[in-house]
Scaffold this active site. Structure first.
Site, PDB file in Angstrom:
ATOM      1  N   HIS A 233       0.738  -1.132   0.078  1.00  0.00           N
ATOM      2  CA  HIS A 233      -0.118  -0.044  -0.061  1.00  0.00           C
ATOM      3  C   HIS A 233       0.826   1.367   0.019  1.00  0.00           C
ATOM      4  O   HIS A 233       0.716   2.010  -0.799  1.00  0.00           O
ATOM      5  CB  HIS A 233      -0.962  -0.091   1.189  1.00  0.00           C
ATOM      6  CG  HIS A 233      -1.859  -0.892   1.468  1.00  0.00           C
ATOM      7  ND1 HIS A 233      -2.935  -1.388   0.780  1.00  0.00           N
ATOM      8  CD2 HIS A 233      -1.804  -2.400   2.410  1.00  0.00           C
ATOM      9  CE1 HIS A 233      -3.415  -2.434   0.949  1.00  0.00           C
ATOM     10  NE2 HIS A 233      -2.819  -2.945   1.979  1.00  0.00           N
TER      11      HIS A 233
HETATM   12  C1  BDR Z   1      -2.902   1.011   5.148  1.00  0.00           C
HETATM   13  O1  BDR Z   1      -3.243   0.756   6.514  1.00  0.00           O
HETATM   14  C2  BDR Z   1      -2.032   0.192   7.097  1.00  0.00           C
HETATM   15  O2  BDR Z   1      -2.254  -0.932   7.830  1.00  0.00           O
HETATM   16  C3  BDR Z   1      -0.992   0.247   6.125  1.00  0.00           C
HETATM   17  O3  BDR Z   1       0.266   0.972   6.668  1.00  0.00           O
HETATM   18  C4  BDR Z   1      -1.359   1.187   4.956  1.00  0.00           C
HETATM   19  O4  BDR Z   1      -1.206   2.481   5.295  1.00  0.00           O
HETATM   20  C5  BDR Z   1      -3.759   0.190   4.144  1.00  0.00           C
HETATM   21  O5  BDR Z   1      -4.950   0.113   4.503  1.00  0.00           O
END
Ligand code: BDR
Ligand code: CA
Length: 303
Positions: A233
């Site tokens: 992500h």
């Molecule tokens: C986002 O949520 C967090 O768990 C990760 O770091 C990322 O920023 C993904 O949904």
């Protein structure tokens, strides 16, 4: 080409740590002038520790780190993600940090640095609490922030935390609403695109083969975080700043549901003329990525 000067607001978090390492691997293009921390994947203390552990690994103790919000604006505590392990770095063996934290709250630092810079870029990959607090503290701040690149939300697909909301927006929907109402140009890399930016076995093998301490840590994070959530992500947000041409986008007007019910943190994305209903788009919504080119960019940055 001069490097893009930006503040990185984050909650490391394994994929935030991966994103840091990709960004720090490209000093020719990206100049991280400060790092601000927000509670998210884990609590604020492990987040500020992890941010500094990663900076020390990369030999970048020169980057100032500010602690920020320990909880969302309207909740007494946030949600913790189980994806990143109890330490937030998937059980990393990196030593505890020794570099100091900078004085001052992250929100104050964002406002002060933005005013000093004149036109600052902010990249945010955690809950948006620090940025929202900065906007509340300093109503003129939008004049000093040129653009925000953020990882968060799910415009046209289901959430990963609730059926409707992605983690960062689910943790602090009110902060997300404040940021999207700010008038600052936003690029949103939500689950629409990050579900395409996945880790592969080959990527892990290539990272291991690089063999430096940074690459070994990168591979560790890919293996242990990637086995729970294969989506890279937060590195996708850094990749956007490095190579926007590898992504596809649509312009839209994004608002965030702040109801306390099951839709909390949901993105409402208007893209058609009918749904825009005369409103100007406030967001570049990223919808696709060339996944192979993205993985290559990450690995090249590590080298
Ligand atoms: C986002 O949520 C967090 O768990 C990760 O770091 C990322 O920023 C993904 O949904
Ligand atoms: Ca994050």
């Amino acid at each position: 080409m001069t490097a893009l000067r930006f503040i990185y607001d984050c909650d490391p978090g394994a994929d935030d740590a991966l994103a840091m390492l990709v960004a720090l691997g490209r000093p020719d293009a990206l100049d991280m002038i400060a790092l601000t921390c927000v509670a998210g994947n884990v609590g604020l203390q492990p987040v500020v520790d992890n941010a500094r552990r990663i900076l020390e690994l990369a030999g970048r103790q020169d980057i100032v780190v500010h602690a920020g919000a320990a909880r969302p604006i309207m909740a007494s505590r946030g949600r913790i993600s189980i994806m990143h392990g109890s330490d937030g770095l998937a059980g990393s063996t990196l030593p505890p940090p020794t570099m100091p934290l900078a004085d001052g709250h992250a929100a104050q630092a964002i406002s002060r640095i933005a005013r000093m810079e004149g036109r600052l870029h902010v990249c945010a990959t955690g809950p948006l609490t620090n940025l929202a607090l900065a906007l509340l503290l300093d109503p003129e701040l939008p004049d000093f922030i040129e653009a925000i690149t953020l990882m968060g939300g799910a415009a046209f697909c289901p959430g990963n935390t609730t059926p409707l909301a992605e983690f960062n927006f689910a943790v602090d929907p009110h902060a997300a609403a404040i940021v999207f109402d700010s008038g600052i140009p936003i690029t949103m890399l939500g689950l629409d695109v990050t579900r395409q930016a996945v880790v592969t076995e080959e990527m892990i093998r290539e990272a291991e083969a690089i063999g430096t301490p940074v690459a070994r840590e990168f591979a560790h994070l890919l293996i242990h975080y990637g086995s729970k959530d294969p989506c890279l992500h937060d590195p996708a947000a850094i990749a956007w700043m490095l190579a926007p041409d590898m992504f596809s986008t649509v312009q839209g007007h994004v608002s965030i549901c702040t109801d306390s019910g099951p839709a909390a943190g949901q993105v409402v994305a208007a893209v058609s003329e009918r749904h825009l209903a005369g409103r100007e788009p406030n967001c570049t919504i990223v919808t696709g990525v060339d996944a192979e080119a993205f993985r290559r960019l990450c690995l090249d940055a590590l080298r």
